[in-house]
Design a protein around this motif. Structure first.
Motif, mmCIF file in Angstrom:
data_model
loop_
_atom_site.group_PDB
_atom_site.id
_atom_site.type_symbol
_atom_site.label_atom_id
_atom_site.label_comp_id
_atom_site.label_asym_id
_atom_site.label_seq_id
_atom_site.Cartn_x
_atom_site.Cartn_y
_atom_site.Cartn_z
ATOM 1 N N ALA A 1 -1.214 -3.725 -0.235
ATOM 2 C CA ALA A 1 -1.375 -5.431 0.090
ATOM 3 C C ALA A 1 -2.442 -5.773 1.173
ATOM 4 C CB ALA A 1 0.127 -6.108 -0.005
ATOM 5 N N GLY A 2 -3.373 -6.833 0.885
ATOM 6 C CA GLY A 2 -3.985 -7.368 1.974
ATOM 7 C C GLY A 2 -5.069 -6.429 2.374
ATOM 8 N N TRP A 3 -5.552 -5.478 1.759
ATOM 9 C CA TRP A 3 -6.628 -4.566 2.193
ATOM 10 C C TRP A 3 -8.004 -5.019 1.635
ATOM 11 C CZ3 TRP A 3 -4.565 1.198 2.891
ATOM 12 C CH2 TRP A 3 -3.496 1.065 3.696
ATOM 13 N N GLY A 4 -7.711 -5.874 0.926
ATOM 14 C CA GLY A 4 -9.062 -6.524 -0.015
ATOM 15 C C GLY A 4 -10.019 -5.758 -0.679
ATOM 16 N N HIS A 5 -9.701 -4.572 -1.020
ATOM 17 C CA HIS A 5 -10.555 -3.804 -1.872
ATOM 18 C C HIS A 5 -10.026 -3.417 -3.209
ATOM 19 C CE1 HIS A 5 -8.502 -0.075 -1.280
ATOM 20 N NE2 HIS A 5 -8.280 -0.536 -0.114
ATOM 21 N N GLU A 6 -10.726 -3.249 -4.206
ATOM 22 C CA GLU A 6 -10.528 -2.730 -5.529
ATOM 23 C C GLU A 6 -11.054 -1.478 -5.939
ATOM 24 O OE1 GLU A 6 -10.822 -6.097 -8.476
ATOM 25 O OE2 GLU A 6 -10.253 -7.507 -6.927
ATOM 26 N N PRO A 7 -10.299 -0.580 -6.618
ATOM 27 C CA PRO A 7 -8.841 -0.529 -6.735
ATOM 28 C C PRO A 7 -8.498 -0.009 -5.590
ATOM 29 C CG PRO A 7 -9.760 1.108 -7.954
ATOM 30 C CD PRO A 7 -10.963 0.410 -7.569
ATOM 31 N N PRO A 8 -7.101 -0.082 -5.069
ATOM 32 C CA PRO A 8 -6.048 -0.817 -6.076
ATOM 33 C C PRO A 8 -6.123 -2.326 -5.750
ATOM 34 C CG PRO A 8 -4.857 0.251 -4.392
ATOM 35 C CD PRO A 8 -6.563 0.577 -4.146
ATOM 36 N N LEU A 9 -5.440 -3.019 -6.429
ATOM 37 C CA LEU A 9 -5.032 -4.547 -6.314
ATOM 38 C C LEU A 9 -4.239 -4.649 -5.278
ATOM 39 C CD1 LEU A 9 -5.315 -5.919 -9.714
ATOM 40 C CD2 LEU A 9 -7.279 -6.407 -7.993
ATOM 41 N N PRO A 10 -4.110 -5.705 -4.459
ATOM 42 C CA PRO A 10 -2.964 -6.061 -3.483
ATOM 43 C C PRO A 10 -1.375 -5.913 -4.374
ATOM 44 C CG PRO A 10 -4.330 -7.497 -3.129
ATOM 45 C CD PRO A 10 -5.060 -6.733 -4.530
ATOM 46 N N GLY A 11 -0.640 -5.156 -3.691
ATOM 47 C CA GLY A 11 0.845 -4.948 -4.460
ATOM 48 C C GLY A 11 0.690 -3.875 -5.332
ATOM 49 N N SER A 12 -0.290 -3.136 -5.513
ATOM 50 C CA SER A 12 -0.137 -2.001 -6.276
ATOM 51 C C SER A 12 0.287 -0.660 -5.644
ATOM 52 C CB SER A 12 -1.859 -1.594 -6.988
ATOM 53 O OG SER A 12 -2.494 -1.230 -5.915
ATOM 54 N N GLU A 13 0.491 0.341 -6.568
ATOM 55 C CA GLU A 13 1.219 1.572 -5.949
ATOM 56 C C GLU A 13 0.424 2.455 -5.125
ATOM 57 O OE1 GLU A 13 3.621 3.712 -4.928
ATOM 58 O OE2 GLU A 13 4.691 3.014 -6.763
ATOM 59 N N TRP A 14 0.749 2.963 -4.101
ATOM 60 C CA TRP A 14 -0.133 3.781 -3.230
ATOM 61 C C TRP A 14 0.184 5.240 -3.555
ATOM 62 C CZ3 TRP A 14 1.945 7.536 -0.014
ATOM 63 C CH2 TRP A 14 3.138 7.298 0.612
ATOM 64 N N LEU A 15 1.410 5.348 -4.410
ATOM 65 C CA LEU A 15 1.523 6.762 -4.509
ATOM 66 C C LEU A 15 1.118 7.241 -5.909
ATOM 67 C CD1 LEU A 15 5.415 7.094 -3.589
ATOM 68 C CD2 LEU A 15 3.438 8.195 -2.650
ATOM 69 N N ARG A 16 -0.275 7.297 -6.013
ATOM 70 C CA ARG A 16 -1.077 7.528 -7.221
ATOM 71 C C ARG A 16 -1.078 9.102 -7.659
ATOM 72 N NH1 ARG A 16 -3.635 5.097 -3.691
ATOM 73 N NH2 ARG A 16 -4.864 6.972 -3.301
ATOM 74 N N ALA A 17 -0.608 9.597 -6.944
ATOM 75 C CA ALA A 17 -0.543 11.364 -7.196
ATOM 76 C C ALA A 17 0.367 11.960 -6.167
ATOM 77 C CB ALA A 17 -1.978 12.031 -7.135
ATOM 78 N N TYR A 18 0.828 13.266 -6.795
ATOM 79 C CA TYR A 18 1.615 14.117 -5.794
ATOM 80 C C TYR A 18 1.099 14.397 -4.727
ATOM 81 C CZ TYR A 18 4.760 17.765 -4.251
ATOM 82 O OH TYR A 18 5.598 18.658 -3.399
ATOM 83 N N ARG A 19 -0.177 14.855 -4.600
ATOM 84 C CA ARG A 19 -0.972 15.315 -3.501
ATOM 85 C C ARG A 19 -0.974 14.110 -2.617
ATOM 86 N NH1 ARG A 19 -5.596 18.129 -1.857
ATOM 87 N NH2 ARG A 19 -7.173 16.737 -0.629
ATOM 88 N N THR A 20 -1.091 12.694 -2.871
ATOM 89 C CA THR A 20 -1.163 11.664 -1.979
ATOM 90 C C THR A 20 0.163 11.241 -1.023
ATOM 91 O OG1 THR A 20 -2.179 10.320 -3.628
ATOM 92 C CG2 THR A 20 -1.555 8.966 -1.701
ATOM 93 N N LEU A 21 1.302 11.806 -1.778
ATOM 94 C CA LEU A 21 2.672 11.912 -1.158
ATOM 95 C C LEU A 21 2.749 13.104 -0.198
ATOM 96 C CD1 LEU A 21 5.618 11.302 -0.875
ATOM 97 C CD2 LEU A 21 6.005 12.879 -2.932
ATOM 98 N N VAL A 22 2.151 14.088 -0.524
ATOM 99 C CA VAL A 22 2.261 15.273 0.484
ATOM 100 C C VAL A 22 1.254 14.984 1.569
ATOM 101 C CG1 VAL A 22 1.707 17.654 0.906
ATOM 102 C CG2 VAL A 22 2.484 16.897 -1.453
ATOM 103 N N VAL A 23 0.171 14.433 1.381
ATOM 104 C CA VAL A 23 -0.950 14.247 2.569
ATOM 105 C C VAL A 23 -0.222 13.304 3.393
ATOM 106 C CG1 VAL A 23 -3.149 13.220 3.210
ATOM 107 C CG2 VAL A 23 -2.942 14.802 1.460
ATOM 108 N N TRP A 24 0.518 12.042 2.843
ATOM 109 C CA TRP A 24 1.287 10.907 3.738
ATOM 110 C C TRP A 24 2.413 11.555 4.598
ATOM 111 C CZ3 TRP A 24 6.301 9.794 3.382
ATOM 112 C CH2 TRP A 24 6.692 8.491 4.012
ATOM 113 N N SER A 25 2.811 12.511 3.792
ATOM 114 C CA SER A 25 4.224 13.113 4.687
ATOM 115 C C SER A 25 3.601 13.920 6.089
ATOM 116 C CB SER A 25 4.984 14.061 3.582
ATOM 117 O OG SER A 25 5.621 13.490 2.784
ATOM 118 N N GLY A 26 2.654 14.541 5.648
ATOM 119 C CA GLY A 26 1.813 14.954 6.870
ATOM 120 C C GLY A 26 1.348 14.213 7.940
ATOM 121 N N HIS A 27 0.710 13.084 7.421
ATOM 122 C CA HIS A 27 0.044 12.204 8.321
ATOM 123 C C HIS A 27 1.083 11.574 9.009
ATOM 124 C CE1 HIS A 27 -2.781 8.984 9.361
ATOM 125 N NE2 HIS A 27 -2.025 8.244 9.060
ATOM 126 N N VAL A 28 2.259 11.110 8.684
ATOM 127 C CA VAL A 28 3.003 10.325 9.463
ATOM 128 C C VAL A 28 4.108 11.441 10.248
ATOM 129 C CG1 VAL A 28 3.330 8.410 8.309
ATOM 130 C CG2 VAL A 28 4.937 10.266 7.591
#
Length: 451
Positions: free
Chosen positions: A279-306
């Motif tokens: 939300a609020g990042w102002g670019h499409e896609p994704p629209l504000p409020g949309s899901e950032w967990l688009r793929a399992y890979r995204t979840l894994v990379v996020w887990s390592g990033h934080v």
């Protein structure tokens, strides 16, 4: 007319200063009305502010006298103080107040994606700051009661400007500008983290680590708390010489790791980032409020990033997901369910069903944890790679359990805008925006307020 409250009180018409209010308290009354221009300020509130809760018997008559004198001095310039009920208001007209202009520019900057434009707008805003609010009109007690939100907005603007400068590769300038500011606000962790990053980019790793030690000492000895997750993560990455800290040029509103777009860390805790959206990042896609967990890979990379799983585990999990896409999809669904339950639990403290659901995830995660030595020598619980593709779900669940057990949970706020919904920690109790850089509202709209 133009009224300047950021610094010594000044009033101008057509660029020429005019004298208003021969007494300090008269100027204070006018300033209070101008800070809420167009809205009623009750006589009781004026009395409470002027005499800090200890008014003389003649206070009401004194306020009436001050208003009468101010009306007479303002009349030649077309400015009017109107009586309404048991209070007064300054009619808006075409008058300008520097505090309003400062807020407008800061909010416009927060809605701008281009770092260079953001710096330009914030430079204009900060140039209006000539000193403490009503430097010559308000005493210390009155100023402290009036300028809390204004000072918070100034500091947040300085933080946002420094991050934009980093995105432009200007780490030397950030070092010059933030060194004194951090010394003045040693427990403001976002400022400290930005300065540490700038020092690291400038080849001053030892200075960045020394700053962390000093800040941690201030927090532990002064407030009895450890540094927050974001600052600890900057420290951890400096220790590891992490290349992700040395990447100027990325938009400040986006984090991309291994070609994955991740939530920008504004929540203050990994479990909050797990809930937060684009939300609020102002670019499409994704629209504000949309899901950032688009793929399992995204979840894994996020887990390592934080920092919930190690870099080696990230690589291994991505390979396992490539081999077994069906199981990866199953675990992604579990992560989405956990996120929905956690968000419901955090935004509805009385939602026992959501709490119990998160508890089940956390209990399952606890069975897989191992205790290992971290890079800084401290021990910590890590989810075991033996959990396979379920590992990032366990990591997120354990982080959620830590947050639910943390007293800071009571300081979690949520942006009520349907296009936003960011969760963040507000330990000061003073933040009025979800974040100057993430709110989904446009610059022309009123900034959303916390729930």
């Amino acid at each position: 007319m133009e009224f300047r409250l950021l610094g010594p009180f000044e009033a101008c018409q057509d660029g020429r200063r005019v004298q208003l209010g021969s007494r300090r308290q008269e100027r204070s009354v006018l300033a209070v009305l101008l800070l809420d221009m167009g809205h009623l300020v009750t006589t009781d509130r004026l009395i409470d502010l002027l005499w800090n809760g200890h008014p003389p018997a003649s206070a009401r008559g004194a306020v009436h006298t001050y208003i009468g004198r101010l009306r007479a001095s303002l009349a030649p310039y077309g400015a009017r103080i109107r009586t309404s009920g048991d209070g007064y208001l300054v009619e808006r007209g075409e008058h300008h107040v520097d505090v309003d202009e400062f807020s407008r520019l800061a909010n416009q900057a927060s809605g701008t994606l281009d770092p260079a434009e953001r710096v330009r707008l914030l430079d204009r805003a900060l140039a209006l700051w000539r000193g403490p609010l009503l430097a010559d009109a308000a005493d210390g007690e009155l100023r402290e009661r009036l300028d809390g939100p204004i000072e918070e907005l100034r500091l947040a603007s300085l933080e946002l400007r420094a991050e934009a400068q980093l995105a432009l590769g200007r780490h030397s300038q950030v070092i010059n500008e933030l060194t004194a500011l951090v010394a003045e606000h040693p427990t403001r962790e976002q400022l400290v983290g930005t300065l540490m990053t700038a020092l690291y980019r400038g080849g001053r790793q030892a200075d960045a680590l020394a700053l962390y030690r000093t800040t941690r000492q201030e927090l532990v000895e002064g407030l009895g708390v450890e540094p927050g997750m974001r600052l600890r993560e900057v420290h951890r990455r400096i220790l590891r010489d992490d290349h992700r800290l040395d990447r100027p040029g990325l938009p400040v509103y986006e984090v991309r790791v291994h070609d994955e777009s991740l939530p920008w860390t504004v929540g203050g805790h990994p479990a909050l980032e797990f809930c937060n959206t684009f939300a609020g990042w102002g670019h499409e896609p994704p629209l504000p409020g949309s899901e950032w967990l688009r793929a399992y890979r995204t979840l894994v990379v996020w887990s390592g990033h934080v920092g919930l799983v190690g870099d080696a585990a990230v690589s291994r999990l991505i390979e396992l997901a490539r081999r077994d896409p069906d199981e990866a999809a199953t675990q992604l669904d579990a992560a989405r369910d956990l996120r929905a339950q956690l968000y419901a639990c955090l935004t509805g403290p009385d939602d026992r069903r959501a709490f119990d659901a998160v508890a089940r995830y956390a209990e399952a995660a606890a069975k897989t944890l191992v205790f290992r030595r971290d890079a800084d020598g401290r021990g910590r619980w890590w989810p075991d790679l033996a959990a396979g593709l379920r590992l990032p779900v366990h990591a997120a669940a354990w982080s959620a359990a830590e947050l639910l057990a943390d007293p800071r949970r009571v300081t979690i706020r949520a942006c009520p805008d349907s296009r936003c919904g960011w969760l963040f920690l507000d330990e000061t109790g003073m933040r009025r925006w979800c974040s100057l850089a993430t709110c989904g509202r446009s610059a022309a709209e009123t900034p959303c307020r916390v729930a």
